[in-house]
Every structure is written in C-alpha cells, then in structure tokens.
Design a protein around this motif. Structure first.
Motif, PDB file in Angstrom:
ATOM      1  N   ASN A  12       0.820  -1.218   0.000  1.00 10.70           N
ATOM      2  CA  ASN A  12       0.000   0.000   0.000  1.00 10.70           C
ATOM      3  C   ASN A  12       0.853   1.267   0.000  1.00 10.70           C
ATOM      4  O   ASN A  12       0.427   2.323   0.483  1.00 10.70           O
ATOM      5  CB  ASN A  12      -0.931   0.002   1.220  1.00 10.70           C
ATOM      6  CG  ASN A  12      -1.873  -1.172   1.232  1.00 10.70           C
ATOM      7  OD1 ASN A  12      -2.943  -1.134   0.632  1.00 10.70           O
ATOM      8  ND2 ASN A  12      -1.494  -2.258   1.924  1.00 10.70           N
ATOM      9  N   LYS A  13       2.039   1.145  -0.536  1.00  8.80           N
ATOM     10  CA  LYS A  13       3.036   2.207  -0.460  1.00  8.80           C
ATOM     11  C   LYS A  13       2.540   3.542  -1.020  1.00  8.80           C
ATOM     12  O   LYS A  13       2.681   4.584  -0.373  1.00  8.80           O
ATOM     13  CB  LYS A  13       4.304   1.764  -1.199  1.00  8.80           C
ATOM     14  CG  LYS A  13       5.423   2.779  -1.227  1.00  8.80           C
ATOM     15  CD  LYS A  13       6.612   2.215  -1.969  1.00  8.80           C
ATOM     16  CE  LYS A  13       7.685   3.254  -2.174  1.00  8.80           C
ATOM     17  NZ  LYS A  13       8.844   2.725  -2.921  1.00  8.80           N
ATOM     18  N   GLN A  14       1.933   3.516  -2.207  1.00 12.87           N
ATOM     19  CA  GLN A  14       1.526   4.774  -2.841  1.00 12.87           C
ATOM     20  C   GLN A  14       0.425   5.464  -2.048  1.00 12.87           C
ATOM     21  O   GLN A  14       0.456   6.684  -1.849  1.00 12.87           O
ATOM     22  CB  GLN A  14       1.052   4.507  -4.271  1.00 12.87           C
ATOM     23  CG  GLN A  14       0.812   5.774  -5.082  1.00 12.87           C
ATOM     24  CD  GLN A  14       2.048   6.659  -5.187  1.00 12.87           C
ATOM     25  OE1 GLN A  14       3.132   6.190  -5.536  1.00 12.87           O
ATOM     26  NE2 GLN A  14       1.908   7.941  -4.875  1.00 12.87           N
ATOM     27  N   GLY A  15      -0.544   4.691  -1.585  1.00 12.11           N
ATOM     28  CA  GLY A  15      -1.626   5.281  -0.799  1.00 12.11           C
ATOM     29  C   GLY A  15      -1.129   5.871   0.507  1.00 12.11           C
ATOM     30  O   GLY A  15      -1.559   6.960   0.918  1.00 12.11           O
ATOM     31  N   ILE A  16      -0.210   5.147   1.154  1.00 11.36           N
ATOM     32  CA  ILE A  16       0.384   5.641   2.410  1.00 11.36           C
ATOM     33  C   ILE A  16       1.166   6.920   2.145  1.00 11.36           C
ATOM     34  O   ILE A  16       1.075   7.897   2.896  1.00 11.36           O
ATOM     35  CB  ILE A  16       1.294   4.564   3.039  1.00 11.36           C
ATOM     36  CG1 ILE A  16       0.452   3.374   3.508  1.00 11.36           C
ATOM     37  CG2 ILE A  16       2.093   5.137   4.205  1.00 11.36           C
ATOM     38  CD1 ILE A  16       1.282   2.160   3.924  1.00 11.36           C
ATOM     39  N   LEU A  17       1.918   6.935   1.037  1.00 11.89           N
ATOM     40  CA  LEU A  17       2.718   8.109   0.685  1.00 11.89           C
ATOM     41  C   LEU A  17       1.823   9.329   0.443  1.00 11.89           C
ATOM     42  O   LEU A  17       2.100  10.421   0.948  1.00 11.89           O
ATOM     43  CB  LEU A  17       3.553   7.820  -0.562  1.00 11.89           C
ATOM     44  CG  LEU A  17       4.361   8.990  -1.158  1.00 11.89           C
ATOM     45  CD1 LEU A  17       5.367   9.518  -0.136  1.00 11.89           C
ATOM     46  CD2 LEU A  17       5.073   8.559  -2.438  1.00 11.89           C
ATOM     47  N   ASP A  18       0.736   9.127  -0.314  1.00  9.52           N
ATOM     48  CA  ASP A  18      -0.175  10.239  -0.602  1.00  9.52           C
ATOM     49  C   ASP A  18      -0.792  10.792   0.685  1.00  9.52           C
ATOM     50  O   ASP A  18      -0.873  12.016   0.875  1.00  9.52           O
ATOM     51  CB  ASP A  18      -1.286   9.769  -1.552  1.00  9.52           C
ATOM     52  CG  ASP A  18      -0.753   9.447  -2.948  1.00  9.52           C
ATOM     53  OD1 ASP A  18       0.355   9.923  -3.275  1.00  9.52           O
ATOM     54  OD2 ASP A  18      -1.435   8.712  -3.685  1.00  9.52           O
ATOM     55  N   GLN A  19      -1.214   9.886   1.569  1.00 11.08           N
ATOM     56  CA  GLN A  19      -1.799  10.325   2.843  1.00 11.08           C
ATOM     57  C   GLN A  19      -0.768  11.061   3.685  1.00 11.08           C
ATOM     58  O   GLN A  19      -1.063  12.076   4.315  1.00 11.08           O
ATOM     59  CB  GLN A  19      -2.317   9.111   3.633  1.00 11.08           C
ATOM     60  CG  GLN A  19      -3.646   8.573   3.171  1.00 11.08           C
ATOM     61  CD  GLN A  19      -4.193   7.556   4.155  1.00 11.08           C
ATOM     62  OE1 GLN A  19      -4.463   7.885   5.313  1.00 11.08           O
ATOM     63  NE2 GLN A  19      -4.327   6.316   3.703  1.00 11.08           N
ATOM     64  N   TRP A  20       0.450  10.518   3.683  1.00 13.20           N
ATOM     65  CA  TRP A  20       1.518  11.113   4.494  1.00 13.20           C
ATOM     66  C   TRP A  20       1.827  12.532   4.019  1.00 13.20           C
ATOM     67  O   TRP A  20       1.972  13.449   4.827  1.00 13.20           O
ATOM     68  CB  TRP A  20       2.775  10.246   4.433  1.00 13.20           C
ATOM     69  CG  TRP A  20       3.844  10.679   5.388  1.00 13.20           C
ATOM     70  CD1 TRP A  20       3.993  10.311   6.688  1.00 13.20           C
ATOM     71  CD2 TRP A  20       4.938  11.586   5.114  1.00 13.20           C
ATOM     72  NE1 TRP A  20       5.091  10.928   7.245  1.00 13.20           N
ATOM     73  CE2 TRP A  20       5.684  11.722   6.318  1.00 13.20           C
ATOM     74  CE3 TRP A  20       5.348  12.289   3.994  1.00 13.20           C
ATOM     75  CZ2 TRP A  20       6.818  12.517   6.398  1.00 13.20           C
ATOM     76  CZ3 TRP A  20       6.476  13.097   4.080  1.00 13.20           C
ATOM     77  CH2 TRP A  20       7.192  13.205   5.272  1.00 13.20           C
ATOM     78  N   ILE A  21       1.912  12.717   2.700  1.00 13.71           N
ATOM     79  CA  ILE A  21       2.206  14.048   2.152  1.00 13.71           C
ATOM     80  C   ILE A  21       1.090  15.027   2.498  1.00 13.71           C
ATOM     81  O   ILE A  21       1.346  16.154   2.942  1.00 13.71           O
ATOM     82  CB  ILE A  21       2.413  13.966   0.621  1.00 13.71           C
ATOM     83  CG1 ILE A  21       3.730  13.242   0.310  1.00 13.71           C
ATOM     84  CG2 ILE A  21       2.415  15.360   0.001  1.00 13.71           C
ATOM     85  CD1 ILE A  21       3.959  12.987  -1.168  1.00 13.71           C
TER      86      ILE A  21
END
Length: 277
Positions: A12-21
């Motif tokens: 789920n790397k991309q989703g986590i990254l988007d949320q984190w940003i």
C-alpha cells in the motif's frame, strides 16, 4: 508480525505516501513547505517512506547508508529535526489506522502490534536524531570555516600592494582571523604596503581600534607598511572622542586615495597613455 507490517506497507506504499504528504503539509509549518518546490517535496517524502521500509526489512547496512544520505539532504533543504521526527510519528499513525480499517489489527492483537510498532520506531527515531545532529554540526562547521575565509580576504591589487576590505562587525574571534589572514597574505603576496579598508565597518570603538592597531603593528614587524582607509567623518569623530591614537600609520578617507598613496610609497604611479580616451 514485523513481516506483516512490512508487507502491508509495501503493498500500500503509494496510498500511504499520498496520505503522508497530505497530512504532513496540513500539519507542517508553512515555512517548511515553502522552502522547496512540490516536486522536491514529493521526491524527498518518497525517499523518507523508502527509508522507513528499508528499516522494516532489516537491511541494516543499506538502511544506515540511506539514513545518512537522507539526513544530509534534509539539512541542506533546511527542514528542522522536529519536522522529520514528527513525520515518522505521522507515518506510524497512518499505517496503524489503515491496518485497523482493513481489520488486520483487531482488539485481540492490537497490543502486540502497538509493541511491534514501538520496537522498530524508537530506535529509528533515535538514529535519525543522532545522524541528523552530527550532519547539522558538520554542515555548520564547514559553513563557519567558509565564512571565516571570506570574512577577511587579502586581495593583491598591484605588485607589492594588497587590500583587506572589512565588512560588518569585528569581534574578538574575527579579529584573530583578520590578524592571521593579514600576516599570511602579506608574506604570500610579498606585500610592501597593506591597506585595511574599514568602509564597511559600521562601528569603530576602542576594541575595534585596538585590534586594528595590533594588526598594523604585526604587519610592520614583517617588513610591510600598513595604511588605514575608509575613515568616514562619523568614524573620525568617534576615534577623536575616544582618544584613540592612530598616529603610527597613515590614514586616508577612501580606498582610491589609499591606493594612490601606496603607489607613491612603492615608487609607482598610474599614467595616462598618450592619445588614450
């Protein structure tokens, strides 16, 4: 359990990254976000997530190398340490909440996952603080050295004539640097006359004058003459009011007249070529 978390982050790397940003931008100080472009911010954020994943995988050598590179980058970007450590906490919250939503973390195993998150997050946070601090100290040290080199340059302008332009406040540490650069430069350039230009020095008090007199005396001891130039009317008045004695070396009110006097002292002069415009 570590593998479960690691696989979940990877899947789920991309989703986590988007949320984190998104969450980081909302919570961060505007000054931090404005320091870099969106492209650089996204690239650095992705690098931070990759760093966290490499820690989960347990590849300590690769992780340590990535961590050092990342710390150096964020120091250059001007991101404060609190921003980075808070980012780690935000990442944990996003992953934990997502795993709860997907029912991977349930009431029966929640405490085990809390312990597991803490087990890897605490050492990573400590490592980030340590490397960030050492990187910052090294960066500050290098900057200080560079500023010291630039704070008192000795510039050759003619054969046997050099100029040291001084700008800004002169304190004890800088006075030592001025003395060192002055002596080394005078020997290196085989100076016969050294002009100390104080046009850019805002205040000349007793301490500053004392340092200048010491520098002039040191130059005289290595066989060169010292001239003080750039004495503005307000500086001249201050010197007189303080009773500072500058009689032991020549003074001029600007650099142009100082160079003309230095040329005379070295038996040189500037002449106009016949027919030159």
């Amino acid at each position: 359990m570590n593998k479960i978390i690691s696989n979940y982050i990877q899947d789920n790397k991309q989703g986590i990254l988007d949320q984190w940003i998104d969450r980081t931008k909302e919570e961060a100080d505007d000054r931090v976000v404005r320091l870099v472009s969106d492209r650089v911010f996204h690239a650095t954020s992705k690098e931070f997530i990759d760093l966290i994943i490499s820690n989960f995988k347990g590849s300590s050598e690769e992780y340590k190398e990535k961590l050092t590179d990342f710390a150096e980058k964020v120091v250059r970007l001007g991101w404060p340490l609190t921003f980075v450590t808070k980012g780690l906490h935000t990442f944990n919250s996003i992953v934990f909440e997502a795993m709860q939503k997907d029912e991977i973390i349930i009431p029966d195993n929640q405490m085990d996952f809390v312990i597991e998150f803490d087990r890897w997050a605490a050492p990573m946070s400590n490592e980030i603080v340590s490397i960030y601090s050492s990187t910052w100290e090294r960066t500050v040290s290098l900057q200080k050295m560079a500023l010291q080199e630039l704070s008192a340059p000795l510039i050759p302008v003619f054969e046997g004539i050099t100029v040291m332009p001084l700008v800004g406040t002169i304190d004890t540490d800088r006075a030592k640097q001025i003395m060192e650069n002055l002596l080394k430069g005078a020997v290196k350039h085989r100076s016969e006359v050294v002009l100390i230009d104080i046009t850019g020095v805002p205040v000349v008090d007793t301490m500053v004058a004392h340092h200048i007199i010491q520098a002039a005396e040191a130059v005289r001891l290595i066989g060169a003459k010292c001239m003080l130039v750039g004495i503005r009317p307000e500086i001249a008045q201050t010197i007189v009011n303080l009773g500072i004695n500058l009689n032991q070396f020549t003074t001029k009110n600007n650099l142009k007249r100082g160079i003309e006097a230095a040329l005379e002292l070295t038996n040189k002069k500037i002449v106009s070529l016949e027919g030159a415009k």
